[in-house]
Write a protein that holds these residues in place. Structure first.
Motif, short mmCIF file in Angstrom:
data_model
loop_
_atom_site.label_atom_id
_atom_site.label_comp_id
_atom_site.label_asym_id
_atom_site.label_seq_id
_atom_site.Cartn_x
_atom_site.Cartn_y
_atom_site.Cartn_z
N ALA A 191 0.83 -1.20 0.00
CA ALA A 191 0.00 0.00 0.00
C ALA A 191 0.87 1.26 0.00
O ALA A 191 0.57 2.24 -0.71
CB ALA A 191 -0.94 -0.01 1.21
N LEU A 192 1.94 1.25 0.79
CA LEU A 192 2.83 2.41 0.85
C LEU A 192 3.49 2.66 -0.51
O LEU A 192 3.55 3.80 -0.99
CB LEU A 192 3.90 2.19 1.93
CG LEU A 192 4.98 3.27 2.01
CD1 LEU A 192 4.38 4.61 2.39
CD2 LEU A 192 6.07 2.86 3.00
N LEU A 193 4.00 1.61 -1.14
CA LEU A 193 4.67 1.76 -2.43
C LEU A 193 3.72 2.27 -3.51
O LEU A 193 4.12 3.03 -4.40
CB LEU A 193 5.30 0.43 -2.85
CG LEU A 193 6.48 -0.03 -1.98
CD1 LEU A 193 6.83 -1.48 -2.27
CD2 LEU A 193 7.69 0.86 -2.19
N LEU A 194 2.45 1.87 -3.42
CA LEU A 194 1.46 2.39 -4.37
C LEU A 194 1.18 3.86 -4.09
O LEU A 194 1.08 4.67 -5.03
CB LEU A 194 0.17 1.58 -4.27
CG LEU A 194 0.21 0.14 -4.80
CD1 LEU A 194 -1.11 -0.58 -4.51
CD2 LEU A 194 0.49 0.12 -6.30
N ARG A 195 1.05 4.24 -2.82
CA ARG A 195 0.78 5.65 -2.48
C ARG A 195 1.92 6.55 -2.94
O ARG A 195 1.69 7.68 -3.39
CB ARG A 195 0.57 5.81 -0.97
CG ARG A 195 -0.75 5.28 -0.44
CD ARG A 195 -1.11 5.85 0.92
NE ARG A 195 -0.08 5.64 1.92
CZ ARG A 195 0.01 4.55 2.68
NH1 ARG A 195 -0.89 3.57 2.54
NH2 ARG A 195 0.96 4.44 3.59
N LEU A 196 3.13 6.07 -2.81
CA LEU A 196 4.30 6.85 -3.22
C LEU A 196 4.49 6.89 -4.72
O LEU A 196 5.30 7.66 -5.23
CB LEU A 196 5.56 6.29 -2.57
CG LEU A 196 5.63 6.35 -1.03
CD1 LEU A 196 6.88 5.66 -0.53
CD2 LEU A 196 5.61 7.81 -0.56
N GLY A 197 3.78 6.03 -5.45
CA GLY A 197 3.96 5.96 -6.88
C GLY A 197 5.19 5.18 -7.30
O GLY A 197 5.56 5.17 -8.48
N TYR A 198 5.83 4.51 -6.34
CA TYR A 198 7.02 3.72 -6.67
C TYR A 198 6.61 2.43 -7.39
O TYR A 198 7.31 1.94 -8.25
CB TYR A 198 7.79 3.39 -5.38
CG TYR A 198 9.14 2.77 -5.63
CD1 TYR A 198 10.25 3.58 -5.94
CD2 TYR A 198 9.33 1.41 -5.54
CE1 TYR A 198 11.49 3.02 -6.17
CE2 TYR A 198 10.57 0.84 -5.76
CZ TYR A 198 11.65 1.64 -6.09
OH TYR A 198 12.88 1.08 -6.32
N TRP A 199 5.46 1.87 -6.99
CA TRP A 199 4.83 0.76 -7.69
C TRP A 199 3.52 1.25 -8.29
O TRP A 199 2.93 2.24 -7.85
CB TRP A 199 4.51 -0.39 -6.73
CG TRP A 199 5.64 -1.30 -6.40
CD1 TRP A 199 6.95 -1.20 -6.79
CD2 TRP A 199 5.56 -2.49 -5.60
NE1 TRP A 199 7.69 -2.23 -6.28
CE2 TRP A 199 6.87 -3.05 -5.55
CE3 TRP A 199 4.54 -3.13 -4.93
CZ2 TRP A 199 7.15 -4.22 -4.84
CZ3 TRP A 199 4.81 -4.29 -4.23
CH2 TRP A 199 6.12 -4.84 -4.19
N ASP A 200 3.06 0.52 -9.30
CA ASP A 200 1.69 0.68 -9.78
C ASP A 200 1.11 -0.72 -9.96
O ASP A 200 1.73 -1.72 -9.56
CB ASP A 200 1.63 1.51 -11.06
CG ASP A 200 2.44 0.89 -12.20
OD1 ASP A 200 2.75 -0.32 -12.14
OD2 ASP A 200 2.76 1.61 -13.17
N GLY A 201 -0.07 -0.80 -10.58
CA GLY A 201 -0.71 -2.10 -10.72
C GLY A 201 0.09 -3.09 -11.54
O GLY A 201 -0.13 -4.30 -11.43
N ALA A 202 1.01 -2.59 -12.37
CA ALA A 202 1.79 -3.49 -13.21
C ALA A 202 2.74 -4.36 -12.41
O ALA A 202 3.27 -5.34 -12.93
CB ALA A 202 2.58 -2.69 -14.24
N MET A 203 2.97 -4.02 -11.15
CA MET A 203 3.84 -4.83 -10.31
C MET A 203 3.01 -5.90 -9.61
O MET A 203 2.17 -5.62 -8.75
CB MET A 203 4.54 -3.96 -9.26
CG MET A 203 5.40 -4.75 -8.29
SD MET A 203 6.70 -5.65 -9.15
CE MET A 203 7.23 -6.78 -7.86
N ASN A 204 3.23 -7.15 -10.02
CA ASN A 204 2.57 -8.29 -9.39
C ASN A 204 3.54 -8.88 -8.37
O ASN A 204 4.52 -9.54 -8.75
CB ASN A 204 2.19 -9.33 -10.45
CG ASN A 204 1.71 -10.64 -9.85
OD1 ASN A 204 1.35 -10.71 -8.67
ND2 ASN A 204 1.69 -11.69 -10.66
N PRO A 205 3.31 -8.70 -7.07
CA PRO A 205 4.30 -9.13 -6.08
C PRO A 205 4.24 -10.60 -5.71
O PRO A 205 5.14 -11.11 -5.05
CB PRO A 205 3.95 -8.27 -4.86
CG PRO A 205 2.47 -8.08 -4.95
CD PRO A 205 2.18 -7.99 -6.43
#
Length: 438
Positions: free
Chosen positions: A24-38
């Motif tokens: 959630a943090l990485l998405l809020r920061l824009g470092y990840w987006d939906g394209a990152m499947n963890p």
């Protein structure tokens, strides 16, 4: 990615120290987006392609079946064709890629495949169980003539396989899609193949087989965009699936009659009055009641298929235990040394542990990309079917997405009711999606 138990960054930001919070943090920061499947990383899947070298195909005697038209029938775009069908009069041939001719027990490619358990299919990519050369050289229909391990049988009047024959062969395979074959079911040999499939299916139904037909979709990620396409209900799919079951039953009986140690597939099924329910709600309930299939070195019935004995043998390019079955059959047919029962048990345990991780990764990845699809379609509206009534939130199946969600539904709504749904929110880290009726 679940690589560490603690994070000083999350601690300093007063965030929960778990992968979901980090996501959630990485998405809020824009470092990840939906394209990152963890999820492949989080579960510890190997995403590198196998690198073991494969030997040249040995010069051995093979039955020449190139005069029989053979058809590899699969979804459009399939990249690893490992089975094909032929009909010689009333004799069915199921040809399977002869992977065990290249992959010997305990060789480098075998050990790597055992550690992987199965090919990993993700919407964004695929990670093969075997080196890519195995598909290039052994995939049916990728060359003018292909080596195969062919399973021949006839069905008697009761739909029981007789005159079972297993031989290394040469085949000339034409690749077709399910849609192409479905449009040609009134032509030979597809008409007779379909009649055989119906006869065998009728026998399984009489033996208590379970038939569940819930919606399925094909999902692909192309340049970051998620594409979801419902798979149509085609008679050609039943034809192919039933032929694969015939071959699996024939191989298991062949091994059992010769006391050949073998990786059997089994399933215990509780008694139920409805084994072919009509509505989605009944199908959903029946599926939830089923016990998982098991793999064993000892033969036992497969109740879900309505068979006394069965083994999976038609996908040695992408399932390790199918490859083990082929290794056993080839060794037996050559008069060579076969694996003993203990070796089969060890392979069953190792392969199933690895394959469980593969299945979990595929399931979580498909959930992830379905939610990304909905994020990419924020105004999504569609229909759902109520399959399980609970309060305060009931389970609703969305056929167009093959997605089960929890939705608030009025008390008077009956199971199998079709409900208009609209998307109200997506929480990607929590794998949660929210809909309202109306």
């Amino acid at each position: 990615l679940g690589q560490r138990e603690q994070s000083r960054v999350l601690q300093a930001l007063d965030c929960d120290q778990n992968p979901t919070s980090a996501h959630a943090l990485l998405l809020r920061l824009g470092y990840w987006d939906g394209a990152m499947n963890p999820y492949p990383h989080r579960i510890g899947m190997t995403l590198a392609v196998p690198t073991a070298n494969l030997p040249e195909l040995a010069d051995e005697e093979r039955l020449d079946l190139t005069g029989l038209p053979a058809f590899a029938i699969d979804d459009e775009g399939n990249r690893d064709p490992d089975d094909a069908l032929s009909l010689d009069g009333d004799r069915l041939w199921v040809h399977v890629a002869d992977v065990a001719a290249l992959v010997q027990p305990n060789g480098p490619a075998d050990l790597e495949a055992r550690a992987r358990g199965a090919t990993l299919y993700l919407p964004e990519t695929g990670v093969p169980m075997l080196p890519e050369a195995a598909v290039d050289r052994m995939g049916l229909g990728l060359a003018e003539i292909s080596p195969a391990l062919s399973f021949g049988l006839r069905l008697d009047a009761d739909g029981i396989a007789t005159e079972i024959e297993i031989v290394p062969s040469w085949v000339r395979v034409r690749r077709l899609s399910y849609e192409e074959v479905d449009a040609r079911l009134d032509e030979e040999p597809f008409r007779d193949l379909y009649a055989l499939a119906e006869r065998h299916r009728a026998r399984r139904r009489a033996n208590g087989a379970i038939f569940i037909d819930l919606p399925e979709v094909k999902m692909q990620v192309v340049d970051g965009r998620v594409h979801i396409k419902p798979l149509p209900r085609l008679r050609s799919r039943m034809l192919v699936a039933e032929a694969m079951v015939m071959a699996g039953e024939a191989a298991a009986r062949f091994a059992l009659e010769r006391e050949l140690p073998f990786p059997y597939t089994t399933q215990d099924v509780a008694e139920t009055s409805e084994r072919a329910p009509a509505g989605f709600a009944a199908m959903y309930a029946l599926r939830r009641s089923l016990r998982p299939r098991q793999y064993s070195g000892r033969p036992s019935p497969h109740g879900g298929l309505g068979l006394d004995v069965y083994a999976q043998i038609t996908s040695p390019l992408r399932r390790y235990l199918d490859l083990v079955a082929h290794q056993q059959l080839r060794a037996f047919l050559r008069g060579g040394e076969v694996l003993d029962a203990q070796a089969i048990i060890e392979r069953v345990g190792a392969a199933e542990a690895a394959a469980m991780s593969v299945r979990r990764t595929e399931r979580l990845s498909r959930e992830h990309w379905t939610l990304v699809y909905l994020q990419q379609h924020p105004g999504w509206r569609g229909e759902g079917v109520l399959v399980e009534k609970r309060m305060p939130r009931s389970t609703v199946l969305i056929p167009a997405l093959a997605l089960e969600v929890r939705v608030k539904v009025a008390e008077g709504v009956a199971p199998d009711s079709v409900l208009p749904l609209r998307l109200t929110g997506v929480d990607l880290p929590e794998r949660a999606v929210y809909f309202r009726v109306g």
